[in-house]
Design an enzyme around this catalytic site. Sequence first.
Site, mmCIF file in Angstrom:
data_model
loop_
_atom_site.group_PDB
_atom_site.id
_atom_site.type_symbol
_atom_site.label_atom_id
_atom_site.label_comp_id
_atom_site.label_asym_id
_atom_site.label_seq_id
_atom_site.Cartn_x
_atom_site.Cartn_y
_atom_site.Cartn_z
ATOM 1 N N GLN A 72 2.011 -5.585 40.970
ATOM 2 C CA GLN A 72 1.130 -4.912 40.026
ATOM 3 C C GLN A 72 1.518 -5.192 38.570
ATOM 4 O OE1 GLN A 72 1.201 -0.823 42.354
ATOM 5 N NE2 GLN A 72 -0.441 -0.840 40.850
ATOM 6 N N HIS A 73 0.541 -4.947 37.692
ATOM 7 C CA HIS A 73 0.727 -4.816 36.242
ATOM 8 C C HIS A 73 0.920 -6.117 35.469
ATOM 9 C CE1 HIS A 73 1.271 -0.747 37.501
ATOM 10 N NE2 HIS A 73 2.540 -0.855 37.815
ATOM 11 N N ASP A 228 0.349 -4.561 45.332
ATOM 12 C CA ASP A 228 1.261 -4.590 46.474
ATOM 13 C C ASP A 228 1.450 -3.229 47.123
ATOM 14 O OD1 ASP A 228 2.695 -3.635 44.272
ATOM 15 O OD2 ASP A 228 4.325 -5.080 44.452
#
Length: 469
Positions: A72-73, A228
């Site tokens: 992520q991110h 994820d």
Amino acid sequence: MSRTLVAGVDSSTQSTKVVVCDADTGEVVRSGRAPHPDGTEVDPQRWWDAYRTATADGLLDGVAAIAVGGQQHGMCALDEGGEVVRDALLWNDTRSAGSAAELVAELGGPTAWVEAVGLVPVASFTVTKLRWLAEHEPDKAARVRDVVLPHDWVTGQILEGGNGFREWTTDRGDASGTGYWSPITGEYRPDLLERAFGRAVGTPRVAAPSEVVGETDTGMLVAPGTGDNMAAALGLGIQPGDVVVSLGTSGAVFGEHSAPVFDTGGDVASFASAAGDHLPLMCTLNAARVLTAAARMLGTDLAGLDALALAADPGAGGLTLLPYLDGERTPNLPDATGTLGGLTRGNATPENLARAAVEGMLCNLVAGVGSLTRLGVQARRVLLIGGASASEAVRAVAPMLFGVPVVVPQPGEYVAVGAARQAAWALRGGDALPVWAVGTESEYDPHPGPEGSEVTSRYAALLRTVHGR
């Protein structure tokens, strides 16, 4: 009798893992993997190279649908031609901590952010990385047309490689970790994106949970994919009352919930789930690598660390470790380092140090479970996953600290399996995910008591002493 096959990809911080599953049962029939370079920024092309290596030698032959679960991110900034402007800044890159603090203050504080997008920006979130890029690399920022997430980028390459690319897409789960998409309204917040970057940029279309977003030239359908943690939730088939504690590179605590949560303290992010509901989540920077570092310091391996920790009494003779070896995301202490408290001549043994490493790593995640329950998320049992869940010492300590049954599912690549389950959903259609069985390897009864309470109390006291929290 032939069976229908689907594939799931886990494009994580450390590697690409691909599983091919039976679409009806979820049975993994074959798999592949390839490593990623270490670091907190990386050229996305390395993810694609790893994907091609992992899927070589016909791994995807006969696969009807595929989906990607990704870290992520991460900020993948793209120019007008779709080329990356700079190496992607990953979730564990803390250089944007100052930008995070600026953004929180500019909007009016943590409560304003929680009401807007369900989270309080810290360095991990994409919105802060965009502010950092605009302020520190303006020439590169000027070239940016679109910003996508790691799983979006890999999905795009799968489609582009098969001549099926139409547009950048994402899903609600991964979008909810950007800081400029709201799980409360289900829409982007372009005002927050422009506040961070100084101007508008393109964002991926948020696809429906089971939508087919494209098709490769071989006829393989491509599902939206997700972050994820959201993919792991799909792979584990979690239900209300299940709280997942993931002990990988990072630590994570999350559970399914029917509505957004509002944590103005900023510890819990109100993410969306890939299934259409919500996935409140607390994340730490430090998990399994705390044990690796402790083993190295003690001149042993992970098996040796287990043996040492199990030879010590609960509480490690009064030793307490704040395991913020890489800084920390929760609590928000990006510049922190590890702290060992309570050291005396009497408790200065390898056994106690090993035990303190295990207890300290888990204490931060115990606090995360407590934060979720205070926000209304039920925690009837803990599902322990990730590399460090294999540790016998972790399995011995966890039931003492969490105070609820601890279940260790059968070993598996749950992010990749969850992505494959989403692919099967997109392939089959319908309102509900396909039902795939998840086996249990071990289950441990809770044994809370004064020893566990003492460990968590000393941890909290040391945190207050060192960091005032």
